[in-house]
Write a protein that holds these residues in place. Structure first.
Motif, PDB file in Angstrom:
ATOM      1  N   GLU A 115       8.639   9.460   0.739  1.00 21.58           N
ATOM      2  CA  GLU A 115       8.727   8.411  -0.279  1.00 21.58           C
ATOM      3  C   GLU A 115       9.720   7.313   0.109  1.00 21.58           C
ATOM      4  OE1 GLU A 115       6.592  11.560  -1.927  1.00 21.58           O
ATOM      5  OE2 GLU A 115       8.685  11.771  -1.302  1.00 21.58           O
ATOM      6  N   PHE A 116      10.814   7.694   0.797  1.00 22.98           N
ATOM      7  CA  PHE A 116      11.886   6.748   1.120  1.00 22.98           C
ATOM      8  C   PHE A 116      12.275   6.869   2.584  1.00 22.98           C
ATOM      9  CE2 PHE A 116      12.507   8.084  -3.325  1.00 22.98           C
ATOM     10  CZ  PHE A 116      12.443   6.871  -3.975  1.00 22.98           C
ATOM     11  N   VAL A 117      12.688   5.738   3.153  1.00 19.35           N
ATOM     12  CA  VAL A 117      13.169   5.745   4.530  1.00 19.35           C
ATOM     13  C   VAL A 117      14.283   4.717   4.670  1.00 19.35           C
ATOM     14  CG1 VAL A 117      11.542   3.974   5.375  1.00 19.35           C
ATOM     15  CG2 VAL A 117      12.434   5.701   6.963  1.00 19.35           C
ATOM     16  N   ASN A 118      15.223   5.009   5.545  1.00 23.09           N
ATOM     17  CA  ASN A 118      16.288   4.080   5.887  1.00 23.09           C
ATOM     18  C   ASN A 118      16.150   3.774   7.372  1.00 23.09           C
ATOM     19  OD1 ASN A 118      18.834   2.742   6.193  1.00 23.09           O
ATOM     20  ND2 ASN A 118      19.584   3.869   4.433  1.00 23.09           N
ATOM     21  N   GLN A 119      15.907   2.513   7.711  1.00 21.10           N
ATOM     22  CA  GLN A 119      15.694   2.155   9.109  1.00 21.10           C
ATOM     23  C   GLN A 119      16.297   0.792   9.413  1.00 21.10           C
ATOM     24  OE1 GLN A 119      11.751   1.016  10.960  1.00 21.10           O
ATOM     25  NE2 GLN A 119      12.025   3.007  11.939  1.00 21.10           N
ATOM     26  N   SER A 120      16.949   0.711  10.560  1.00 22.57           N
ATOM     27  CA  SER A 120      17.541  -0.543  11.008  1.00 22.57           C
ATOM     28  C   SER A 120      16.462  -1.544  11.390  1.00 22.57           C
ATOM     29  CB  SER A 120      18.435  -0.276  12.221  1.00 22.57           C
ATOM     30  OG  SER A 120      18.660  -1.455  12.950  1.00 22.57           O
ATOM     31  N   PRO A 121      16.714  -2.845  11.132  1.00 22.30           N
ATOM     32  CA  PRO A 121      15.812  -3.877  11.637  1.00 22.30           C
ATOM     33  C   PRO A 121      15.652  -3.851  13.151  1.00 22.30           C
ATOM     34  CG  PRO A 121      17.252  -4.795   9.969  1.00 22.30           C
ATOM     35  CD  PRO A 121      17.757  -3.404  10.255  1.00 22.30           C
ATOM     36  N   GLY A 122      16.575  -3.172  13.838  1.00 20.09           N
ATOM     37  CA  GLY A 122      16.436  -3.031  15.276  1.00 20.09           C
ATOM     38  C   GLY A 122      15.158  -2.331  15.662  1.00 20.09           C
ATOM     39  N   PHE A 123      14.729  -1.396  14.836  1.00 21.04           N
ATOM     40  CA  PHE A 123      13.462  -0.707  15.068  1.00 21.04           C
ATOM     41  C   PHE A 123      12.330  -1.351  14.269  1.00 21.04           C
ATOM     42  CE2 PHE A 123      16.598   2.614  16.107  1.00 21.04           C
ATOM     43  CZ  PHE A 123      16.169   2.926  17.382  1.00 21.04           C
ATOM     44  N   THR A 124      12.643  -1.882  13.090  1.00 20.69           N
ATOM     45  CA  THR A 124      11.620  -2.492  12.248  1.00 20.69           C
ATOM     46  C   THR A 124      11.133  -3.821  12.829  1.00 20.69           C
ATOM     47  OG1 THR A 124      12.865  -1.558  10.390  1.00 20.69           O
ATOM     48  CG2 THR A 124      11.068  -3.037   9.832  1.00 20.69           C
ATOM     49  N   GLY A 125      11.882  -4.367  13.784  1.00 24.54           N
ATOM     50  CA  GLY A 125      11.560  -5.675  14.343  1.00 24.54           C
ATOM     51  C   GLY A 125      10.172  -5.775  14.940  1.00 24.54           C
ATOM     52  N   SER A 126       9.644  -4.681  15.492  1.00 22.25           N
ATOM     53  CA  SER A 126       8.293  -4.724  16.044  1.00 22.25           C
ATOM     54  C   SER A 126       7.253  -4.788  14.932  1.00 22.25           C
ATOM     55  CB  SER A 126       8.044  -3.504  16.928  1.00 22.25           C
ATOM     56  OG  SER A 126       8.233  -2.300  16.185  1.00 22.25           O
ATOM     57  N   LEU A 127       7.613  -4.276  13.751  1.00 23.51           N
ATOM     58  CA  LEU A 127       6.732  -4.275  12.593  1.00 23.51           C
ATOM     59  C   LEU A 127       6.887  -5.561  11.785  1.00 23.51           C
ATOM     60  CD1 LEU A 127       4.793  -2.291  11.011  1.00 23.51           C
ATOM     61  CD2 LEU A 127       6.825  -1.633   9.673  1.00 23.51           C
ATOM     62  N   ILE A 128       8.136  -5.990  11.628  1.00 28.18           N
ATOM     63  CA  ILE A 128       8.474  -7.196  10.871  1.00 28.18           C
ATOM     64  C   ILE A 128       9.314  -8.081  11.792  1.00 28.18           C
ATOM     65  CG2 ILE A 128       9.569  -8.093   8.775  1.00 28.18           C
ATOM     66  CD1 ILE A 128       9.245  -5.250   7.596  1.00 28.18           C
ATOM     67  N   PRO A 129       8.693  -8.958  12.566  1.00 30.22           N
ATOM     68  CA  PRO A 129       9.438  -9.744  13.564  1.00 30.22           C
ATOM     69  C   PRO A 129      10.623 -10.502  12.983  1.00 30.22           C
ATOM     70  CG  PRO A 129       7.080  -9.978  13.901  1.00 30.22           C
ATOM     71  CD  PRO A 129       7.248  -9.231  12.605  1.00 30.22           C
ATOM     72  N   GLU A 130      10.490 -10.984  11.748  1.00 36.46           N
ATOM     73  CA  GLU A 130      11.583 -11.764  11.145  1.00 36.46           C
ATOM     74  C   GLU A 130      12.849 -10.930  10.959  1.00 36.46           C
ATOM     75  OE1 GLU A 130       7.646 -13.509   9.966  1.00 36.46           O
ATOM     76  OE2 GLU A 130       8.512 -11.490   9.972  1.00 36.46           O
ATOM     77  N   ALA A 131      12.716  -9.609  10.886  1.00 43.47           N
ATOM     78  CA  ALA A 131      13.890  -8.752  10.718  1.00 43.47           C
ATOM     79  C   ALA A 131      14.812  -8.798  11.927  1.00 43.47           C
ATOM     80  CB  ALA A 131      13.457  -7.309  10.441  1.00 43.47           C
ATOM     81  N   GLN A 132      14.303  -9.330  13.042  1.00 42.24           N
ATOM     82  CA  GLN A 132      15.136  -9.434  14.239  1.00 42.24           C
ATOM     83  C   GLN A 132      16.217 -10.503  14.115  1.00 42.24           C
ATOM     84  OE1 GLN A 132      12.661  -8.734  18.084  1.00 42.24           O
ATOM     85  NE2 GLN A 132      11.276  -9.753  16.630  1.00 42.24           N
ATOM     86  N   ILE A 133      16.227 -11.224  13.029  1.00 37.83           N
ATOM     87  CA  ILE A 133      17.240 -12.260  12.829  1.00 37.83           C
ATOM     88  C   ILE A 133      18.654 -11.704  12.952  1.00 37.83           C
ATOM     89  CG2 ILE A 133      17.397 -12.017  10.302  1.00 37.83           C
ATOM     90  CD1 ILE A 133      17.485 -15.103  10.166  1.00 37.83           C
ATOM     91  N   PHE A 134      18.832 -10.420  12.604  1.00 38.33           N
ATOM     92  CA  PHE A 134      20.156  -9.815  12.661  1.00 38.33           C
ATOM     93  C   PHE A 134      20.645  -9.641  14.102  1.00 38.33           C
ATOM     94  CE2 PHE A 134      18.463  -8.469   8.550  1.00 38.33           C
ATOM     95  CZ  PHE A 134      19.499  -8.852   7.719  1.00 38.33           C
ATOM     96  N   PHE A 135      19.779  -9.897  15.078  1.00 41.71           N
ATOM     97  CA  PHE A 135      20.170  -9.715  16.475  1.00 41.71           C
ATOM     98  C   PHE A 135      20.388 -11.036  17.205  1.00 41.71           C
ATOM     99  CE2 PHE A 135      18.185  -5.904  14.993  1.00 41.71           C
ATOM    100  CZ  PHE A 135      19.104  -4.953  15.392  1.00 41.71           C
ATOM    101  N   ILE A 136      20.437 -12.120  16.450  1.00 40.71           N
ATOM    102  CA  ILE A 136      20.882 -13.383  17.037  1.00 40.71           C
ATOM    103  C   ILE A 136      22.406 -13.292  17.172  1.00 40.71           C
ATOM    104  CG2 ILE A 136      21.087 -15.869  16.720  1.00 40.71           C
ATOM    105  CD1 ILE A 136      18.485 -15.758  15.099  1.00 40.71           C
ATOM    106  N   PRO A 137      22.931 -13.351  18.378  1.00 43.75           N
ATOM    107  CA  PRO A 137      24.378 -13.127  18.544  1.00 43.75           C
ATOM    108  C   PRO A 137      25.213 -14.219  17.884  1.00 43.75           C
ATOM    109  CG  PRO A 137      23.392 -13.916  20.594  1.00 43.75           C
ATOM    110  CD  PRO A 137      22.254 -13.623  19.649  1.00 43.75           C
ATOM    111  N   TYR A 138      26.322 -13.782  17.294  1.00 39.96           N
ATOM    112  CA  TYR A 138      27.304 -14.666  16.675  1.00 39.96           C
ATOM    113  C   TYR A 138      26.757 -15.428  15.473  1.00 39.96           C
ATOM    114  CZ  TYR A 138      29.852 -13.364  20.815  1.00 39.96           C
ATOM    115  OH  TYR A 138      30.471 -12.626  21.795  1.00 39.96           O
ATOM    116  N   LEU A 139      25.657 -14.956  14.910  1.00 38.28           N
ATOM    117  CA  LEU A 139      25.167 -15.540  13.671  1.00 38.28           C
ATOM    118  C   LEU A 139      25.989 -15.032  12.490  1.00 38.28           C
ATOM    119  CD1 LEU A 139      23.073 -17.295  12.221  1.00 38.28           C
ATOM    120  CD2 LEU A 139      21.545 -15.301  12.169  1.00 38.28           C
ATOM    121  N   LEU A 140      26.220 -13.727  12.441  1.00 39.66           N
ATOM    122  CA  LEU A 140      27.050 -13.131  11.393  1.00 39.66           C
ATOM    123  C   LEU A 140      28.519 -13.203  11.784  1.00 39.66           C
ATOM    124  CD1 LEU A 140      25.014  -9.903  10.530  1.00 39.66           C
ATOM    125  CD2 LEU A 140      25.200 -11.970   9.141  1.00 39.66           C
TER     126      LEU A 140
END
Length: 347
Positions: A92-117
């Protein structure tokens, strides 16, 4: 089919049969006397995702007749496996980093733009609480993949470990750095001067030990709990990003629930988020202290502003690649992301 996938799916089937007996997922989700819901995450006992999961469980079980069963890393396979099981309705529930979800949801890779956060903890929590991009735009992206996004939260500053101290892109040359299976993260480490090497988590310790890879990146608590400092003892604080994760539900399951259960789940996610955002500040320092107490071989390198600049200069290259990957939708998301950050951090 790879042996790892076969074994993980066999483990998933066995554990879930043990947990639900002969009843079907649909029966479990609708029982009037309370249901047993299943929740999997990517980390070990006591790690951040595990703490979040148990706070979510605490709220659910204290405020309803439902129960929650938590599966940690490896019990149902790796990250890709538990996502697949959630999309199929096994979980029913899952916890997953955008690091892995990025292939499923490309926009989630935004967290891996260096020095953005920003590297500073005091800004990160406010950003996640107030961000329009995270709280309004991301749920729509996850919904397209049959997922109900319930919470996104930070886990810790990303720290690189390597076989020797690194202070410049030149120092990264010739080094295979393990990354999650994420195209944009590959772009980041190529821009940093390293050779990005995607590996599942279960292979990382051995690959470091045998010098197949010469480094990896993770938040400091994961470096401590996974013992990575034992085989990769040089810790480099580059300040390039934060490890972010997302907690979500199977959308068909969620939408089939009565309104009071949907509200229960939302309230439980908020309860866990509020706890974890109080828990995170200072965690990295505490875990680093544990590492230093455990090993005399560990070195700690914190890049100065001048040393960070060559790495920061690569951010534009990675941003452009992100837009290439995600198109107009990614561009709009990035613009909102930056506006949200400016509202928190200022100029």
């Amino acid at each position: 089919m790879q042996l790892r996938m076969v074994l993980s799916l066999m483990a998933a089937a066995l554990l879930l049969l043990m947990s639900i007996g002969c009843s079907s997922p649909g029966d479990e989700a609708t029982g009037e006397s309370g249901s047993n819901w299943r929740y999997a995450h990517e980390e070990f006992e006591g790690d951040v995702q595990d703490v979040f999961a148990h706070k979510f469980k605490e709220y659910i079980e204290q405020n309803s007749n439902h129960t929650l069963q938590i599966f940690r890393f490896g019990e149902l396979g790796e990250s890709d496996d538990i996502m697949e099981q959630t999309q199929q309705g096994i979980l029913e529930f899952v916890n997953q980093s955008p690091g892995f979800t990025g292939s499923l949801i490309p926009e989630a890779q935004i967290f891996f733009i260096p020095y953005l956060l920003p590297a500073e903890e005091e800004y990160i929590v406010d950003f996640f609480k107030t961000s329009v991009a995270i709280n309004e735009m991301f749920p729509e992206l996850y919904a397209e993949q049959g997922l109900e996004l319930l919470s996104m939260y930070p886990e810790g500053e990303m720290v690189v470990t390597a076989d020797e101290p690194v202070r410049s892109p030149q120092d990264f040359r010739g080094k295979n750095i393990r990354i999650m299976t994420n195209p944009l993260l590959s772009e980041t480490y190529r821009a940093f001067g390293a050779t990005p090497t995607p590996l599942p988590w279960g292979e990382v310790y051995g690959a470091l030990q045998t010098n197949i890879i010469q480094g990896q990146e993770n938040p400091i608590f994961w470096i401590q709990s996974g013992g990575l400092y034992e085989v990769s003892p040089n810790l480099i604080f580059t300040g390039h990003g934060w490890f972010t994760t997302a907690m979500m539900a199977n959308q068909d399951f969620y939408q089939s629930l009565p309104p009071e259960d949907q509200q229960l789940i939302q309230d439980a996610a908020d309860y866990a988020f509020n706890y974890i955002t109080d828990y995170i500040p200072g965690l990295g320092d505490r875990m680093l202290e544990k590492i230093l107490d455990s090993s005399d071989e560990v070195t700690v390198t914190r890049l100065t502003e001048e040393e960070r600049q060559p790495f920061m200069d690569s951010a534009t290259q990675v941003e452009n690649r992100f837009i290439d990957m995600t198109g107009e939708r990614g561009k709009l998301l990035l613009e909102q992301f930056k506006a949200d950050l400016e509202a928190v951090v200022g100029d």
